[in-house]
Design a protein around this motif. Structure first.
Motif, PDB file in Angstrom:
ATOM      1  N   ASN A  68       0.850  -1.185   0.000  1.00  0.00           N
ATOM      2  CA  ASN A  68       0.000   0.000   0.000  1.00  0.00           C
ATOM      3  C   ASN A  68       0.890   1.242   0.000  1.00  0.00           C
ATOM      4  O   ASN A  68       1.617   1.480   0.955  1.00  0.00           O
ATOM      5  CB  ASN A  68      -0.905   0.006   1.232  1.00  0.00           C
ATOM      6  N   LYS A  69       0.814   2.006  -1.075  1.00  0.00           N
ATOM      7  CA  LYS A  69       1.685   3.169  -1.223  1.00  0.00           C
ATOM      8  C   LYS A  69       0.876   4.450  -1.036  1.00  0.00           C
ATOM      9  O   LYS A  69      -0.294   4.509  -1.379  1.00  0.00           O
ATOM     10  CB  LYS A  69       2.324   3.165  -2.607  1.00  0.00           C
ATOM     11  N   LEU A 117      -0.143   8.355  -1.891  1.00  0.00           N
ATOM     12  CA  LEU A 117      -0.385   9.016  -3.174  1.00  0.00           C
ATOM     13  C   LEU A 117       0.846   9.737  -3.713  1.00  0.00           C
ATOM     14  O   LEU A 117       1.176   9.588  -4.893  1.00  0.00           O
ATOM     15  CB  LEU A 117      -1.561   9.984  -3.053  1.00  0.00           C
ATOM     16  N   LYS A 128       3.978   9.068  -3.289  1.00  0.00           N
ATOM     17  CA  LYS A 128       4.926   8.047  -3.751  1.00  0.00           C
ATOM     18  C   LYS A 128       4.462   7.457  -5.085  1.00  0.00           C
ATOM     19  O   LYS A 128       5.252   7.251  -5.999  1.00  0.00           O
ATOM     20  CB  LYS A 128       5.041   6.946  -2.687  1.00  0.00           C
ATOM     21  N   LYS A 129       3.161   7.199  -5.207  1.00  0.00           N
ATOM     22  CA  LYS A 129       2.609   6.667  -6.455  1.00  0.00           C
ATOM     23  C   LYS A 129       2.838   7.629  -7.608  1.00  0.00           C
ATOM     24  O   LYS A 129       3.180   7.232  -8.716  1.00  0.00           O
ATOM     25  CB  LYS A 129       1.112   6.419  -6.310  1.00  0.00           C
ATOM     26  N   GLY A 132       5.014   6.889 -10.912  1.00  0.00           N
ATOM     27  CA  GLY A 132       4.391   6.991 -12.232  1.00  0.00           C
ATOM     28  C   GLY A 132       5.161   7.920 -13.146  1.00  0.00           C
ATOM     29  O   GLY A 132       5.354   7.637 -14.329  1.00  0.00           O
ATOM     30  N   SER A 158      11.593   9.110  -1.472  1.00  0.00           N
ATOM     31  CA  SER A 158      10.270   8.754  -0.935  1.00  0.00           C
ATOM     32  C   SER A 158       9.658   9.862  -0.125  1.00  0.00           C
ATOM     33  O   SER A 158      10.175  10.897   0.052  1.00  0.00           O
ATOM     34  CB  SER A 158      10.379   7.514  -0.073  1.00  0.00           C
TER      35      SER A 158
END
Length: 52
Positions: A4-5, A7, A9-10, A14, A52
């Motif tokens: 579970n990352k 937002l 980090k996502k 991306g 991160s």
């Protein structure tokens, strides 16, 4: 890495994925083969980390 990352980090992951793609063919042709990749695409997933 956690499954579970968060937002932010996502979003960073991306963006890194999009940047690491190949240079378009027309750019290689226009520069007569001098530009074949971006500095961003030289990043390796294991040796260089994304903040991160």
């Amino acid at each position: 890495m956690a499954r579970n990352k968060s937002l932010p980090k996502k979003l960073r992951l991306g963006k890194a994925k999009k940047i690491s793609g190949n240079v378009p063919t027309w750019v290689v042709q226009k520069t007569k083969g001098k530009v074949r990749w971006t500095p961003h695409s030289r990043r390796h997933w294991r040796s260089q980390r994304i903040k991160s």
